[in-house]
Motif scaffolding. Structure first.
Motif, mmCIF file in Angstrom:
data_model
loop_
_atom_site.group_PDB
_atom_site.id
_atom_site.type_symbol
_atom_site.label_atom_id
_atom_site.label_comp_id
_atom_site.label_asym_id
_atom_site.label_seq_id
_atom_site.Cartn_x
_atom_site.Cartn_y
_atom_site.Cartn_z
ATOM 1 N N TYR A 150 0.813 -1.216 0.000
ATOM 2 C CA TYR A 150 0.000 0.000 0.000
ATOM 3 C C TYR A 150 0.851 1.273 0.000
ATOM 4 N N TYR A 151 1.820 1.340 0.909
ATOM 5 C CA TYR A 151 2.558 2.580 1.077
ATOM 6 C C TYR A 151 3.826 2.651 0.218
ATOM 7 N N VAL A 152 4.532 1.538 0.078
ATOM 8 C CA VAL A 152 5.818 1.558 -0.621
ATOM 9 C C VAL A 152 5.640 1.358 -2.123
ATOM 10 N N ALA A 153 5.082 0.199 -2.493
ATOM 11 C CA ALA A 153 4.932 -0.117 -3.914
ATOM 12 C C ALA A 153 3.721 0.565 -4.544
ATOM 13 N N GLY A 154 2.708 0.866 -3.723
ATOM 14 C CA GLY A 154 1.483 1.451 -4.265
ATOM 15 C C GLY A 154 0.849 0.545 -5.305
ATOM 16 N N TYR A 155 0.836 -0.765 -5.005
ATOM 17 C CA TYR A 155 0.419 -1.768 -5.982
ATOM 18 C C TYR A 155 -1.010 -1.527 -6.475
ATOM 19 N N TYR A 203 -6.550 -3.641 1.209
ATOM 20 C CA TYR A 203 -5.147 -4.036 1.104
ATOM 21 C C TYR A 203 -4.712 -4.892 2.293
ATOM 22 N N HIS A 204 -5.255 -4.611 3.487
ATOM 23 C CA HIS A 204 -4.992 -5.487 4.635
ATOM 24 C C HIS A 204 -5.494 -6.897 4.342
#
Length: 291
Positions: free
Chosen positions: A33-38, A67-68
Motif C-alpha cells: 500500500y505505502y511503498v509499492a502502491g500496488y 489491502y490489509h
C-alpha cells in the motif's frame, strides 16, 4: 529440480504459526500500500465508481481495509500447503451444505457460482463437506509458469478437489455426464471478458458491465442445479460460506437471467463487506459508468 525445492520451502513457510503469519501480513500490507502502491490507481477508481454515494474518507478506509485483507489472503493461501483438513474445516465453514448434498443424493450435479470475493482459494476445501461419492471440481486459468502452475495445483487439490483448466471444461463435464458421475463444480464467474467477446451487459456496481455467460450455458445444457456461494469473513483467518440456491428450475429461466441473479447476489455480498472483493482486478475496463 526447481519444483521440489520450491515445494519444500512452501511447505516450510506454511508451517509458521498464525500469529507470525499475520505479523508478516501487516508488513506486506505496508509494502503493497505505502511503498509499492500496488495498483492503487485502479483500486481507487474502482471504489469511487462503484460507491459514488460514499465520501472520500470512506473510500480511503475501504481501500486500506482491502489491502490489509489482500495481504492476508496471499499468505493464508500458502497455508494450504500444510494445514490439516480438520483445522481448515474450523476456519472455512460451509453452511447449508445439506441442500447441495441432497441434490447430489438425487443424482443431480451442481454449479456453484462464486466470485473473486473472500478467500476463494480456501473454497478448494469444499470437497471436505460434500458426499464422498461426489467429485468436487474447480475451474481455473492455467498459469504460464509451469513451476508455479504445479505449486498452485498442489495446494488447490490437497483437500480432494479436482482442478480443470477453463478451456477443457466442456469436455471434462461431458465425460462426467456420460459416465453418470455426480459433481459439484465451482465457477469463479466474475471475470471480465475480452472486448471482442463482450456480448451481454448488465448493471453491476454502478456500471453497465460485460459479463461471461459460459457458466449459465453449461448449467442449462447439462441440467445442473445452480447455487451461489455467499462468503463472509467472521474474523481474521475465519470464514463462513453459505450455499444459496439461485433458482429451483434454472433451465426454465430466460437467457441470461441466471447470470443476472448471480451478479445480484455478488453485489449484495460486496455491499456488505466491500473490502473482501478483488479491487486490484481491472473489472470495469470495458464497462460504462451509470448513475
Amino acid at each position: 529440480m526447481m519444483y521440489p525445492l520450491l515445494r519444500f520451502f512452501l511447505k516450510l513457510f506454511s508451517c509458521i504459526p498464525w500469529c507470525i503469519l499475520y505479523a508478516l501480513s501487516d508488513g506486506l500490507f505496508c509494502l503493497l500500500y505505502y511503498v509499492a502502491g500496488y495498483r492503487r490507481k485502479i483500486v481507487r477508481q474502482n471504489l469511487t465508481e462503484s460507491f459514488p454515494e460514499k465520501s472520500l474518507p470512506e473510500i480511503r478506509q475501504i481501500e486500506k481495509d482491502f489491502y490489509h485483507f489482500f495481504a492476508d489472503t496471499i499468505l493464508e493461501s500458502y497455508k494450504l500447503a500444510s494445514i490439516s483438513p480438520e483445522e481448515l474445516r474450523k476456519r472455512m465453514k460451509f453452511k447449508n451444505v445439506e441442500a447441495v448434498n441432497a441434490k447430489s443424493r438425487e443424482g443431480k450435479s451442481v454449479s456453484v457460482y462464486l466470485g473473486h470475493y473472500g478467500n476463494w482459494e480456501w473454497v478448494s476445501s469444499m470437497p471436505l463437506w460434500l458426499e464422498k461419492s461426489v467429485e468436487g471440481v474447480q475451474i481455473y486459468h492455467k498459469l504460464r509458469n509451469q513451476t508455479m502452475e504445479r505449486l498452485m495445483l498442489y495446494i488447490r487439490e490437497r483437500m480432494g478437489g479436482i482442478s480443470v483448466e477453463m478451456h477443457k471444461t466442456a469436455r471434462y463435464i461431458t465425460e462426467l455426464v456420460n459416465s453418470r458421475k455426480v459433481c459439484v463444480i465451482g465457477f469463479i464467474a466474475d471475470q471480465s471478458p475480452k472486448k471482442r467477446e463482450s456480448r451481454y451487459f448488465l448493471p453491476f456496481l454502478h456500471h453497465k458491465t460485460p459479463v461471461l455467460t459460459g457458466t449459465e450455458k453449461i448449467t442449462k445444457h447439462y441440467g445442473f442445479e445452480a447455487f451461489f456461494l455467499d462468503v463472509k469473513r467472521v474474523k481474521r483467518g475465519y470464514y463462513e460460506a453459505e450455499f444459496v440456491q439461485l433458482h429451483d428450475a434454472p433451465q426454465s429461466l430466460p437467457d441470461f437471467e441466471l447470470t443476472v441473479l448471480y451478479f445480484q447476489h455478488l453485489e449484495q455480498a460486496i455491499q456488505r463487506q466491500p473490502e473482501l472483493y478483488l479491487w486490484t482486478h481491472n473489472r470495469f475496463k470495458h464497462a460504462e459508468k451509470t448513475k
